[in-house]
Design a protein around this motif. Structure first.
Motif, short mmCIF file in Angstrom:
data_model
loop_
_atom_site.label_atom_id
_atom_site.label_comp_id
_atom_site.label_asym_id
_atom_site.label_seq_id
_atom_site.Cartn_x
_atom_site.Cartn_y
_atom_site.Cartn_z
N PRO A 60 -6.04 -1.32 -9.93
CA PRO A 60 -6.40 -0.38 -8.88
C PRO A 60 -5.19 0.32 -8.28
CG PRO A 60 -6.38 -2.60 -7.97
CD PRO A 60 -6.08 -2.72 -9.44
N ALA A 61 -5.47 1.49 -7.76
CA ALA A 61 -4.48 2.22 -6.97
C ALA A 61 -4.60 1.75 -5.52
CB ALA A 61 -4.77 3.72 -7.04
N PRO A 62 -3.57 1.99 -4.73
CA PRO A 62 -3.71 1.70 -3.30
C PRO A 62 -4.86 2.52 -2.72
CG PRO A 62 -1.45 2.30 -3.87
CD PRO A 62 -2.28 2.55 -5.07
N GLN A 63 -5.69 1.89 -1.92
CA GLN A 63 -6.82 2.55 -1.27
C GLN A 63 -6.92 2.06 0.16
OE1 GLN A 63 -10.30 1.61 -3.56
NE2 GLN A 63 -9.54 2.58 -5.41
N ILE B 110 0.96 3.47 3.14
CA ILE B 110 1.89 4.26 2.32
C ILE B 110 2.09 5.64 2.94
CG2 ILE B 110 2.10 5.43 0.08
CD1 ILE B 110 0.77 2.85 -1.12
N LEU B 111 1.01 6.26 3.38
CA LEU B 111 1.12 7.60 3.99
C LEU B 111 1.87 7.52 5.31
CD1 LEU B 111 -2.45 8.92 3.15
CD2 LEU B 111 -0.27 9.60 2.08
N GLN B 112 1.62 6.49 6.11
CA GLN B 112 2.34 6.35 7.38
C GLN B 112 3.82 6.13 7.15
OE1 GLN B 112 1.37 6.93 10.54
NE2 GLN B 112 -0.57 7.63 9.65
N ALA B 113 4.18 5.38 6.10
CA ALA B 113 5.59 5.19 5.77
C ALA B 113 6.22 6.53 5.41
CB ALA B 113 5.75 4.21 4.61
N ALA B 114 5.51 7.35 4.65
CA ALA B 114 6.03 8.68 4.30
C ALA B 114 6.21 9.54 5.54
CB ALA B 114 5.08 9.36 3.30
#
Length: 183
Positions: free
Chosen positions: A19-22, A29-33
Motif C-alpha cells: 500500500p501507499a501512505p493513506q 507526509i503532507l504536513q512534513a512537506a
C-alpha cells in the motif's frame, strides 16, 4: 526511529509496492512537506498527487512529451510506465512569488526541502520513497498538461509506497573532510 537516526539512515527506495501512505499517514507526509523552510511564509509550493488511474494519466502525458521530443518507442514506453513503479507519485511544484527579499531560487529550494521532507516522513512511518527528476520536469507540454502557471516549476516526482524488500545493512558513510573547508 529518532530524528537523527532517520537523517543518517535516509535512503531512496526504488522498488515500491502497495500500500501507499493513506489517511493519517499521508496527511503526516503532507504536513512534513508544509513545514519546510519558508522564508517570508510564502508557501512557494504545491503538490499534485497521482494514484490509481492518475498514475496512468501522468504516464500518458510524460509519454506525449517524449513523443514530442522525437524520442524512440522504448523511451516513450519507459516514461509511460514510470509512474506505475509506485502506488503514489507526488509531483512537487515550486510556485515562485515575486518578492523583494526572497529570490526565486530560494523558493525553489524550499520546494526541494518539501520533497525531502515527504520522503523522510514516509520513511519514518515505515514507507519508502524516491525522489526522481529528469528533463520532463522542464518540459512546457508537461507543465501545460498539469495546469501549471507561469513561474511554476516541477522540482521533482516523489514516488511513495511500501518497500518491496527491506533495506539491509547500514548506509555507507562518506568522509565529511572531503566535502568541508573552513574559512
Amino acid at each position: 526511529m529518532d530524528g537523527l537516526s532517520l537523517l543518517l539512515e535516509r535512503h531512496s527506495c526504488g522498488r515500491l509496492v502497495a500500500p501507499a501512505p493513506q489517511g493519517a499517514a499521508l496527511e503526516t507526509i503532507l504536513q512534513a512537506a508544509l513545514a519546510a523552510p519558508d522564508h517570508g511564509g510564502l508557501h512557494p509550493w504545491h503538490f499534485i498527487l497521482c494514484e490509481g488511474d492518475g498514475r496512468e494519466r501522468l504516464g500518458a502525458l510524460l509519454a506525449a512529451a517524449a513523443e514530442g521530443r522525437g524520442e524512440g518507442p522504448e523511451a516513450v514506453d519507459k516514461l509511460r510506465q514510470a509512474p506505475l513503479r509506485a502506488p503514489l507519485v507526488a509531483v512537487v511544484v515550486s510556485r515562485a512569488i515575486d518578492h523583494p527579499k526572497v529570490p526565486v531560487l530560494e523558493q525553489q529550494l524550499s520546494a526541494g526541502c518539501a520533497a525531502m521532507a515527504m520522503q523522510m516522513a514516509a520513511q519514518a512511518q515505515g514507507f519508502g520513497g524516491i525522489w526522481r527528476s529528469g528533463w520532463v520536469m522542464f518540459d512546457p507540454g508537461v507543465h501545460q498538461a498539469l495546469g501549471l502557471a507561469d513561474g511554476e516549476q516541477i522540482v521533482g516526482f516523489v514516488y511513495l509506497g511500501t518497500p518491496e524488500t527491506p533495506v539491509v545493512g547500514p548506509r555507507r558513510r562518506l568522509d565529511s573532510a572531503k566535502f568541508v573547508r573552513y574559512l
